[in-house]
Design an enzyme around this catalytic site. Structure first.
Site, PDB file in Angstrom:
ATOM      1  N   ARG A 207      -2.450   1.716   8.663  1.00 50.46           N
ATOM      2  CA  ARG A 207      -1.845   0.528   9.289  1.00 50.46           C
ATOM      3  C   ARG A 207      -2.266   0.462  10.762  1.00 50.46           C
ATOM      4  NH1 ARG A 207       2.250   1.443   5.534  1.00 50.46           N
ATOM      5  NH2 ARG A 207       3.360   3.038   6.676  1.00 50.46           N
ATOM      6  N   PHE A 223      -2.520  -6.949  -2.867  1.00 49.42           N
ATOM      7  CA  PHE A 223      -1.672  -5.823  -3.279  1.00 49.42           C
ATOM      8  C   PHE A 223      -0.838  -5.383  -2.059  1.00 49.42           C
ATOM      9  CE2 PHE A 223      -5.750  -5.735  -5.474  1.00 49.42           C
ATOM     10  CZ  PHE A 223      -5.388  -5.785  -6.812  1.00 49.42           C
ATOM     11  N   ASP A 245       0.783 -10.387  -3.719  1.00 52.67           N
ATOM     12  CA  ASP A 245       1.218  -9.306  -4.608  1.00 52.67           C
ATOM     13  C   ASP A 245       1.775  -9.928  -5.889  1.00 52.67           C
ATOM     14  OD1 ASP A 245       1.923  -6.082  -4.037  1.00 52.67           O
ATOM     15  OD2 ASP A 245       3.082  -6.985  -5.665  1.00 52.67           O
ATOM     16  N   ALA A 275      -3.699 -10.603  -8.422  1.00 47.56           N
ATOM     17  CA  ALA A 275      -4.738 -10.609  -7.387  1.00 47.56           C
ATOM     18  C   ALA A 275      -6.095 -11.014  -7.963  1.00 47.56           C
ATOM     19  CB  ALA A 275      -4.830  -9.234  -6.740  1.00 47.56           C
ATOM     20  N   ASP A 292      -5.544  -2.805  -1.770  1.00 50.68           N
ATOM     21  CA  ASP A 292      -4.835  -1.531  -1.993  1.00 50.68           C
ATOM     22  C   ASP A 292      -4.104  -1.563  -3.330  1.00 50.68           C
ATOM     23  OD1 ASP A 292      -3.676   0.949  -1.612  1.00 50.68           O
ATOM     24  OD2 ASP A 292      -2.090   0.204  -0.299  1.00 50.68           O
ATOM     25  N   CYS A 332      -6.074   4.977  -5.073  1.00 49.59           N
ATOM     26  CA  CYS A 332      -5.113   6.087  -5.040  1.00 49.59           C
ATOM     27  C   CYS A 332      -5.105   6.822  -6.375  1.00 49.59           C
ATOM     28  CB  CYS A 332      -3.722   5.600  -4.653  1.00 49.59           C
ATOM     29  SG  CYS A 332      -3.080   4.326  -5.722  1.00 49.59           S
TER      30      CYS A 332
HETATM   31  N1  SAH Z   1      -0.623  -1.913   0.384  1.00 54.14           N
HETATM   32  C1  SAH Z   1       0.775  -1.674   0.091  1.00 54.14           C
HETATM   33  C2  SAH Z   1       0.975  -0.792  -1.120  1.00 54.14           C
HETATM   34  C3  SAH Z   1       0.344  -1.321  -2.384  1.00 54.14           C
HETATM   35  S1  SAH Z   1       0.970  -0.604  -3.844  1.00 54.14           S
HETATM   36  C4  SAH Z   1       1.443  -1.068   1.319  1.00 54.14           C
HETATM   37  O1  SAH Z   1       0.725  -0.577   2.198  1.00 54.14           O
HETATM   38  O2  SAH Z   1       2.672  -1.087   1.394  1.00 54.14           O
HETATM   39  C5  SAH Z   1       0.259  -1.609  -5.051  1.00 54.14           C
HETATM   40  C6  SAH Z   1       0.859  -3.019  -5.163  1.00 54.14           C
HETATM   41  O3  SAH Z   1       0.076  -3.735  -6.091  1.00 54.14           O
HETATM   42  C7  SAH Z   1       2.273  -3.081  -5.681  1.00 54.14           C
HETATM   43  O4  SAH Z   1       3.078  -3.752  -4.737  1.00 54.14           O
HETATM   44  C8  SAH Z   1       2.196  -3.898  -6.979  1.00 54.14           C
HETATM   45  O5  SAH Z   1       3.281  -4.805  -7.143  1.00 54.14           O
HETATM   46  C9  SAH Z   1       0.923  -4.646  -6.771  1.00 54.14           C
HETATM   47  N2  SAH Z   1       0.197  -5.070  -7.972  1.00 54.14           N
HETATM   48  C10 SAH Z   1      -0.028  -4.393  -9.114  1.00 54.14           C
HETATM   49  N3  SAH Z   1      -0.845  -5.076  -9.933  1.00 54.14           N
HETATM   50  C11 SAH Z   1      -1.157  -6.234  -9.280  1.00 54.14           C
HETATM   51  C12 SAH Z   1      -1.977  -7.365  -9.592  1.00 54.14           C
HETATM   52  N4  SAH Z   1      -2.647  -7.431 -10.734  1.00 54.14           N
HETATM   53  N5  SAH Z   1      -2.072  -8.345  -8.684  1.00 54.14           N
HETATM   54  C13 SAH Z   1      -1.398  -8.296  -7.526  1.00 54.14           C
HETATM   55  N6  SAH Z   1      -0.611  -7.245  -7.174  1.00 54.14           N
HETATM   56  C14 SAH Z   1      -0.500  -6.238  -8.046  1.00 54.14           C
END
Ligand code: SAH
Length: 388
Positions: A207, A223, A245, A275, A292, A332
């Site tokens: 961040r 995400f 998201d 996404a 992410d 991850c």
């Molecule tokens: N970048 C965030 C953490 C991401 S965790 C941070 O720093 O706080 C991964 C995220 O992807 C989750 O919030 C989940 O809801 C979302 N997610 C999972 N599959 C997805 C998709 N197909 N499209 C959009 N979001 C998705």
């Protein structure tokens, strides 16, 4: 006398190297015991190696708690005190939210403890640690202090340990929402109604990087969860940050996190959706993309499908993004290592016909230490890319 497990000849090397895990193939003889019991561990010659807890149901038969003669209960307290001291050395008072105990990385397999101001959120992933929970709570209350201790153990992997999922209050009064601080930024965390333990603490240092890179840019944070990167980008002078998201409550919190930090929400889109669909079907008029996604490969057998997912995602972005775009992308999934992740990204670049360069390699924040002999703890890989 605590009964002993005896390892096969030559199978004591990992334990001597302070790797916590013992697989059944390394074990010559098990004593009579109940799953979750703490046993002494010895090499083939009877030499003492330490204490660990064992569970026959788990694919990881044993996990070491100590590598010397000290009683496991004392080692537990020492490791928690040491873990807290390391966080205070690394982070000072720059934040009141951090990972206080990172499993094997802090010498305590099966235990995660995250601190959100006055609230501790713990995650227990093994039967052995579950049995030690009363002691762990006592140590946390005595050595760390907390108004509330919440447990967030709804991991699918607990099934293999013979444990049901659990999500609930352990100590103190229930807290619906807390505001945490990272330097001059604030974030809302809802431990009970949240993913993971509430906030992606592992992305803290990233961040900060985003904050430094975002000036003058139009950011798409895909995400986004509760918008950590969006807030950081706007605080760093981004012209706009769109947050995307699949989870509607997460996107709503992203909006609230912007307001909480005095950021103008009107210029910053909040998008709930898949996404892949949104990126494919909308013009990508941004010049800083943050990707992410959740772990696409949660086990080894899913690596091929995961790579397909990573490749599609990057090809869509590379195809549509304007020249001179930055892409900060993460995986991850432990099972997709950095080399494979890079290969997949370069294939995507080739298919999109774009020249892509790596400008930075990024990892989890330092409050997520990795035991050198336990590479399984090293899961987060980030690449900062420049699409020419
Ligand atoms: N970048 C965030 C953490 C991401 S965790 C941070 O720093 O706080 C991964 C995220 O992807 C989750 O919030 C989940 O809801 C979302 N997610 C999972 N599959 C997805 C998709 N197909 N499209 C959009 N979001 C998705």
């Amino acid at each position: 006398m605590i009964p002993s497990v005896v390892l096969r000849p030559g199978k004591d090397k990992a334990v001597r190297n302070r790797h916590h895990w013992i697989f059944s193939g390394a074990v010559a003889r098990l004593p009579e015991f109940e799953d979750g019991d703490i046993l002494a561990v010895r090499d083939a010659g009877g030499g003492f190696l330490g204490f660990g807890y064992f569970n026959r149901r788990s694919s990881i038969l044993g996990r070491m708690l100590t590598f010397d003669e000290s009683p496991p209960e004392n080692a537990l307290a020492e490791n928690i005190i040491r873990a807290a001291a390391l966080r205070s050395r690394l982070l000072g008072d720059s934040t009141d939210a951090y990972r206080l105990v990172n499993g094997e990385g802090d010498g305590i397999p099966g235990l995660i403890v995250d601190r959100y101001g006055p609230v501790l959120v713990i995650q227990v992933s093994t039967l052995g640690t579950e049995r030690l929970k009363p002691l762990i709570l006592e140590i946390l209350e005595r050595e760390v202090g907390a108004e509330t201790i919440w447990e967030k153990s709804n991991l699918p992997s607990r099934k293999e340990e013979g444990l049901p999922p659990f999500d609930g209050l352990l100590r103190g009064r229930p807290v619906e929402e807390i505001v945490i601080r990272e330097k001059d930024l604030r974030f809302i965390v809802r431990p009970a109604a949240s993913q993971k333990t509430g906030f992606y603490l592992d992305q803290r240092s990233n961040r900060e990087m985003v904050r430094e890179l975002a000036r003058g840019r139009n950011v798409l944070n895909a995400f986004c969860y509760t918008g950590g990167f969006s807030v950081a980008a706007l605080a760093g002078g981004a012209v706009s940050a769109a947050s995307l998201d699949a989870s509607a409550p997460a996107v709503e919190l992203a909006g609230r996190n912007m307001t909480l930090n005095g950021l103008d929400r009107s210029k910053n889109a909040l998008i709930t959706g898949d996404a892949f669909d949104v990126l494919r079907n909308h013009p990508l008029d941004y010049d800083f993309f943050i990707l992410d996604p959740p772990a696409f490969a949660k086990r080894k057998g899913e690596v091929i499908a995961a790579c397909r997912g990573y490749k599609d995602l990057h090809r869509i972005v590379f195809k549509g993004c304007p020249p001179a775009s930055l892409v900060l992308t993460f995986s991850c999934s432990y099972f997709v290592d950095e080399k494979l992740f890079r290969q997949v990204i370069f294939q995507a670049a080739g298919e999109a016909g774009r020249r892509v360069r790596i400008c930075g390699r990024h990892r989890q924040s330092p409050d997520h230490p990795v035991n050198m002999f336990h590479p399984e703890g090293d899961y987060l890989k980030g690449l900062l890319l420049h699409v020419d």
